[in-house]
Design a protein around this motif. Structure first.
Motif, short mmCIF file in Angstrom:
data_model
loop_
_atom_site.label_atom_id
_atom_site.label_comp_id
_atom_site.label_asym_id
_atom_site.label_seq_id
_atom_site.Cartn_x
_atom_site.Cartn_y
_atom_site.Cartn_z
N ASP A 56 0.70 -1.56 0.25
CA ASP A 56 -0.46 0.11 -0.17
C ASP A 56 0.71 1.23 0.15
O ASP A 56 0.25 2.35 -0.51
CB ASP A 56 -0.44 0.20 1.30
CG ASP A 56 -1.89 -0.90 1.02
OD1 ASP A 56 -2.37 -1.82 -0.09
OD2 ASP A 56 -2.37 -0.96 2.27
N GLU A 87 -1.65 5.05 -4.60
CA GLU A 87 -3.05 4.84 -4.51
C GLU A 87 -3.24 3.92 -5.58
O GLU A 87 -3.17 4.46 -6.93
CB GLU A 87 -4.71 5.94 -4.69
CG GLU A 87 -5.41 5.91 -4.91
CD GLU A 87 -6.84 6.59 -4.85
OE1 GLU A 87 -7.76 6.25 -5.18
OE2 GLU A 87 -6.26 7.56 -4.36
N ARG A 88 -3.43 2.46 -5.57
CA ARG A 88 -4.02 1.31 -6.40
C ARG A 88 -5.62 1.41 -7.64
O ARG A 88 -6.05 1.29 -6.67
CB ARG A 88 -3.58 0.16 -5.77
CG ARG A 88 -2.35 0.14 -5.37
CD ARG A 88 -2.17 -1.30 -5.75
NE ARG A 88 -3.26 -2.20 -4.79
CZ ARG A 88 -2.73 -2.06 -3.18
NH1 ARG A 88 -1.90 -1.68 -3.13
NH2 ARG A 88 -3.55 -2.58 -2.40
N MET A 89 -5.21 1.20 -8.75
CA MET A 89 -6.88 1.36 -9.71
C MET A 89 -6.74 0.12 -9.11
O MET A 89 -8.51 0.06 -9.04
CB MET A 89 -6.63 1.60 -10.43
CG MET A 89 -7.56 1.34 -11.64
SD MET A 89 -7.35 2.04 -13.72
CE MET A 89 -6.31 3.57 -13.49
N ILE A 90 -6.11 -1.09 -9.26
CA ILE A 90 -6.08 -2.42 -9.20
C ILE A 90 -5.63 -3.15 -9.09
O ILE A 90 -4.44 -2.89 -9.28
CB ILE A 90 -7.11 -2.50 -10.47
CG1 ILE A 90 -7.77 -3.70 -10.87
CG2 ILE A 90 -5.91 -2.75 -12.00
CD1 ILE A 90 -8.55 -4.59 -12.01
N GLN A 145 -1.62 -1.01 -10.86
CA GLN A 145 -2.20 0.15 -11.90
C GLN A 145 -2.75 0.66 -11.03
O GLN A 145 -3.22 0.85 -10.31
CB GLN A 145 -3.48 -0.52 -12.72
CG GLN A 145 -3.15 0.58 -14.10
CD GLN A 145 -2.27 0.87 -14.75
OE1 GLN A 145 -1.61 -0.22 -15.48
NE2 GLN A 145 -2.25 2.34 -15.43
N PHE A 146 -1.90 1.28 -11.02
CA PHE A 146 -2.43 2.78 -9.88
C PHE A 146 -3.27 3.90 -10.75
O PHE A 146 -3.22 4.33 -12.30
CB PHE A 146 -0.83 3.77 -9.44
CG PHE A 146 -0.36 2.70 -9.06
CD1 PHE A 146 -0.08 3.15 -7.29
CD2 PHE A 146 1.18 1.68 -9.46
CE1 PHE A 146 0.20 2.05 -6.68
CE2 PHE A 146 1.93 0.87 -8.78
CZ PHE A 146 1.77 1.41 -7.57
N VAL A 147 -3.67 4.81 -9.97
CA VAL A 147 -4.58 5.72 -10.88
C VAL A 147 -3.68 7.13 -11.08
O VAL A 147 -4.45 7.56 -11.78
CB VAL A 147 -5.53 6.62 -9.37
CG1 VAL A 147 -6.63 5.60 -8.81
CG2 VAL A 147 -4.76 6.99 -8.08
N SER A 148 -3.19 7.05 -11.04
CA SER A 148 -1.63 7.95 -11.99
C SER A 148 -1.63 7.63 -13.09
O SER A 148 -1.49 8.70 -14.08
CB SER A 148 -0.78 8.33 -11.53
OG SER A 148 0.16 6.95 -10.67
N GLY A 149 -1.90 6.32 -13.62
CA GLY A 149 -2.39 5.74 -14.26
C GLY A 149 -0.59 4.73 -14.94
O GLY A 149 -0.53 4.07 -16.20
N ARG A 185 2.44 1.65 -13.64
CA ARG A 185 1.83 0.53 -13.44
C ARG A 185 3.12 0.08 -13.10
O ARG A 185 4.59 0.30 -13.05
CB ARG A 185 1.88 -0.57 -14.53
CG ARG A 185 1.60 -1.69 -14.28
CD ARG A 185 0.77 -2.46 -15.54
NE ARG A 185 1.62 -3.96 -15.45
CZ ARG A 185 0.64 -5.06 -16.02
NH1 ARG A 185 -0.47 -4.30 -16.81
NH2 ARG A 185 1.11 -6.14 -15.97
#
Length: 281
Positions: A60, A64-67, A90-94, A96
């Motif tokens: 963690d 912040e992870r997207m998935i 894969q992070f919310v920032s784009g 990986r």
């Protein structure tokens, strides 16, 4: 160095369980143009592997992870907490991060690939690792059996596409055309690429760099095989794909000395021509 990679490396430096960190893939490949979509392929060689794998929250800290996907936890056989493991983030920032953990005692079983750069080596375990190179990704000449199987599978699949098109079952037709037949076509094109480069260049993932070597007309025809929902376009894609496969396979046969199954080609192509005339409009 990206902020995410710097953060992962800082964690590795601070945690005594992590003994080495190796970056692999496109980020160490000078032949690849850098962009925002490049994955960070990182491997930690670690002590006390179960202390990582039994506590999922340690990842963690990277953002912040997207998935998240952990293939070892998705298998039918329960994970043993002793085998190598891969965390695909894969992070919310784009960004990986594909972070692998290899038990230090199994380092010899899982050496870095040729496109690898040592970022951290607390024990000097990778002191002799050569500079990154693409050698692991060069195509190799097909055996006679591999060549024959590729040709057989390609021509075997043609009637499936014809059946789907004749019945108006576009999904069935396109699965066999766009997934199964295309896989064999790309395999043959990579062998043709290898023939033209003396097996000393990387064709790229899914043939991304085939156009650097193969004829421009071949590349145009390959692109033309990616058809939309129109039945006419898919018939045209099928005809184009068979013609391109035939040329590439003939070139690979000449290069390797293998025998092209001309009779299979003639019989299947005759059937294709007949069905196209009947159902292709």
């Amino acid at each position: 160095m990206s902020a995410l990679l710097a953060q992962a490396l800082a964690f590795a430096e601070a945690d005594d369980r992590v003994r080495a960190a190796v970056l692999s893939g496109s980020r160490v490949n000078g032949a690849v143009q850098a962009d925002a979509f490049q994955d960070i392929d990182l491997t930690f060689y670690v002590r006390e592997l179960p202390t990582f794998t039994r506590d999922p929250h340690w990842i963690d800290r990277f953002g912040e992870r997207m998935i998240l996907q952990v293939p070892a936890f998705m298998a039918e056989t329960p994970y043993d907490h002793a085998s190598c493991i891969l965390y695909l983030m894969q992070f919310v920032s784009g960004e990986r991060l594909d972070l692998g953990l290899v038990p230090l005692e199994r380092r010899a079983e899982y050496p870095p690939e040729s496109l690898s750069k040592v970022l951290l080596d607390k024990d000097g375990a990778f002191a002799h690792l050569p500079p990154p190179h693409e050698g692991d990704f060069f195509p190799t000449p097909p055996t006679a059996q591999a060549y024959a199987h590729c040709c057989n599978e390609f021509w075997w699949l043609v009637p499936y596409v014809v059946k789907g098109m004749a019945r108006g079952q576009l999904g069935y037709a396109k699965y066999h055309l766009d997934t199964l037949m295309r896989g064999e076509l790309l395999r043959m094109l990579e062998w043709a690429f290898g023939c033209r480069t003396d097996w000393q260049r990387n064709p790229g993932k899914l043939g991304a760099r085939l156009g650097e070597v193969l004829p421009g007309q071949w590349q145009a025809e390959l692109q033309a095989t990616y058809a939309g929902p129109s039945p006419a376009d898919n018939w045209a894609a099928l005809l184009t794909m068979t013609a391109l496969f035939r040329r590439a396979a003939a070139e690979v046969a000449s290069c390797t000395g293998h025998s092209y199954p001309a009779q299979d080609d003639r019989r299947v192509s005759a059937y294709l021509s007949e069905m196209h005339a009947q159902f292709g409009g």
